[in-house]
Design an enzyme around this catalytic site. Structure first.
Site, PDB file in Angstrom:
ATOM      1  N   HIS A 110      34.889  49.910  44.701  1.00  0.00           N
ATOM      2  CA  HIS A 110      35.100  48.531  45.134  1.00  0.00           C
ATOM      3  C   HIS A 110      35.295  48.409  46.648  1.00  0.00           C
ATOM      4  O   HIS A 110      35.252  47.306  47.189  1.00  0.00           O
ATOM      5  CB  HIS A 110      36.281  47.895  44.381  1.00  0.00           C
ATOM      6  CG  HIS A 110      37.641  48.375  44.761  1.00  0.00           C
ATOM      7  ND1 HIS A 110      38.326  49.320  44.031  1.00  0.00           N
ATOM      8  CD2 HIS A 110      38.460  48.035  45.780  1.00  0.00           C
ATOM      9  CE1 HIS A 110      39.507  49.526  44.583  1.00  0.00           C
ATOM     10  NE2 HIS A 110      39.615  48.755  45.650  1.00  0.00           N
ATOM     11  N   ASP A 140      35.180  53.451  39.184  1.00  0.00           N
ATOM     12  CA  ASP A 140      35.569  52.927  40.495  1.00  0.00           C
ATOM     13  C   ASP A 140      35.590  54.016  41.552  1.00  0.00           C
ATOM     14  O   ASP A 140      36.502  54.110  42.363  1.00  0.00           O
ATOM     15  CB  ASP A 140      36.928  52.224  40.439  1.00  0.00           C
ATOM     16  CG  ASP A 140      37.194  51.405  41.703  1.00  0.00           C
ATOM     17  OD1 ASP A 140      36.212  50.945  42.315  1.00  0.00           O
ATOM     18  OD2 ASP A 140      38.363  51.246  42.078  1.00  0.00           O
ATOM     19  N   SER A 217      43.106  51.564  49.531  1.00  0.00           N
ATOM     20  CA  SER A 217      42.149  51.900  48.476  1.00  0.00           C
ATOM     21  C   SER A 217      41.151  52.949  48.952  1.00  0.00           C
ATOM     22  O   SER A 217      40.547  52.820  50.015  1.00  0.00           O
ATOM     23  CB  SER A 217      41.399  50.654  48.025  1.00  0.00           C
ATOM     24  OG  SER A 217      42.225  49.792  47.297  1.00  0.00           O
TER      25      SER A 217
END
Length: 463
Positions: A110, A140, A217
């Site tokens: 993402h 992911d 992230s």
């Protein structure tokens, strides 16, 4: 008198040295070594391999990489740092970790989803254009490649199968664009499952209380020895000290496929399973409810070649106990084509073990699953089908046969109907149908969008 003076000055010098050492002695190399804790050493080792990832994204309606799994509300709740409304040319920040000196970088899918440009900044402020080698939305995870002029510092993948609740962890990333920010904490929980809806479940997160903020992230989660044990992925914006990371054992197989093929070659075991109830568990002599019951074994599947039969109870995969049906699918999903593992199962009161070789799913296998599980046979739409059944749809697969006793017959599906969507997956051809039915096999029910003539309707099947 001189003797007393000498004694006085010796004592004064002695206590002065002590006082100087306590309040004013300059730091020595030895003193610095004493303060170099394992955490400091881990950061010194891994820090140079952490990168800042800057992306420019194409104009679009909405960015929501986990939407197919979790829905907008859950994504906004857990992944608020990357949630975006209607914007044009959106820019975003993320983190990554170099896993190969040639410039391969592991991050979250993402972070780079729909990026038209990826820029990577190293700890020494050098900037590179990045190329997405491969990305996998289901895990992911993504791999980026940059082209350095010399080998880069990197971190080898560790292991996550021996993690302990309470052990110290270190997270490194670029929260809010602040480069190389380090936070520490402990592992709060393992095998965390997030339920997005009745059909949508995301499994096996490491939960930590180390601060993970927007921009973290894709950064590394390290243990106290500096080993890469996870990839920081999500924050729970409504709670303090709750972050999630993908275990590195799950990432390793995905990364291998992304590096070699640019995509993940997911295989299958070839069985249908159901959860055990306490009553069924007692019937099989199990002390507690765990494992899954095999209800069907498909022909030409790895399970069939391994000798599995309906009625077997699957207990473990590579010595990892199977808790229930979602846990079974989570563990199976971490293996890719050509992987091998040892399966523990129960048959006729005896615990057995067998080696299983994961293989790709053939079109025949998917077709067999459609027949046995849904009770239909389907084909790509050709001009003969269009003429025979007066088909208006351009995309989808046409139902050519419906089993007399099956869930499709019960809800009224007929030959000539066109299946255009299965759960959240759009169906344009047989290839997409085959992929969708394998994903649907993990669920207790299937939602189909069916077109008949000019009319479309949704039906729910419970195989």
């Amino acid at each position: 008198m001189q003797t007393h003076r000498r004694v006085f000055w010796k004592c004064a010098l002695f206590f002065g040295m002590i006082l100087w050492g306590l309040i004013g002695a300059p730091a020595t190399a030895h003193d610095t070594d004493n303060r170099r804790t394992p955490i400091v050493t881990a950061i010194e080792h891994a820090g140079p391999a952490v990168v800042n990832i800057f992306t420019e994204e194409a104009p679009r309606q909405m960015k929501n990489p986990f939407r197919d799994f979790m829905g907008d509300r859950l994504f906004e709740k857990f992944f608020d740092d990357f949630y975006q409304q209607r914007e044009s040319g959106r820019r975003s920040l993320g983190s990554g970790v170099i896993i190969d000196p040639k410039g391969y970088i592991l991050t979250n899918e993402h972070v780079v989803a729909r990026a038209v440009r990826v820029k990577v900044t190293l700890i020494d402020n050098r900037e590179f254009e990045g190329k997405v080698v491969g990305a996998d939305i289901k895990s992911d995870l993504a791999v980026i490649k940059i082209d350095p002029d010399r080998p880069l510092p990197y971190v080898k993948m560790g292991r996550s199968d021996d993690l302990m609740i309470g052990e110290t962890v270190v997270a490194i990333g670029n929260p809010f664009g602040l480069k190389h920010t380090v936070t520490t904490g402990i592992i709060s929980a393992l095998d965390r499952t997030i339920h997005a809806s009745e059909r949508q479940v995301f499994n096996d997160f490491i939960q930590v209380d180390a601060s993970i903020n927007p921009g973290n992230s894709g950064g590394p989660l390290l243990n106290i020895n500096g080993s890469l044990i996870g990839i920081n992925t999500a924050i729970f914006k409504e709670g303090q000290g709750i972050g999630f990371a993908i275990p590195i054992d799950n990432a390793r197989r995905i990364v291998d496929d992304l590096l070699q093929y640019g995509t993940v070659r997911r295989g299958w075991l070839g069985v249908s399973v159901q959860n055990l109830t306490p009553k069924v568990a007692r019937h099989f002599g199990l002390g507690h409810v765990h494992g899954v019951l095999v209800t069907n074994v498909f022909r030409k599947s790895p399970a069939k070649r391994a000798g599995l039969q309906p009625g077997d109870v699957l207990l473990s995969i590579d010595d990892h106990e199977i808790a229930d049906k979602p846990d079974y699918f989570r563990q199976i999903a971490s293996y890719t084509v050509d992987d091998r593992f040892q399966l523990g199962y129960l048959r006729e009161g005896r615990r057995r073990r067998v080696d299983v070789h994961i293989s790709p799913v053939s079109p025949d296998a998917a077709g067999e699953m459609a027949k046995q599980w849904l009770g239909v046979s389907v084909r790509d739409i050709n001009w003969k089908h269009a003429k025979r059944y007066n088909i208006m749809a351009r995309n989808g697969v046409v139902v050519t046969k419906v089993r007399q006793s099956g869930p499709s017959r019960e809800v009224g599906i007929l030959p000539g109907d066109v299946i255009r969507q299965m759960n959240e997956s759009k169906i344009r051809n047989m290839e997409e149908f085959n992929k969708a039915i394998l994903e649907a096999g993990k669920l207790n029910s299937v939602l189909l969008l069916v077109q008949r003539g000019r009319n479309s309707y949704y039906v729910t099947l419970e195989p």
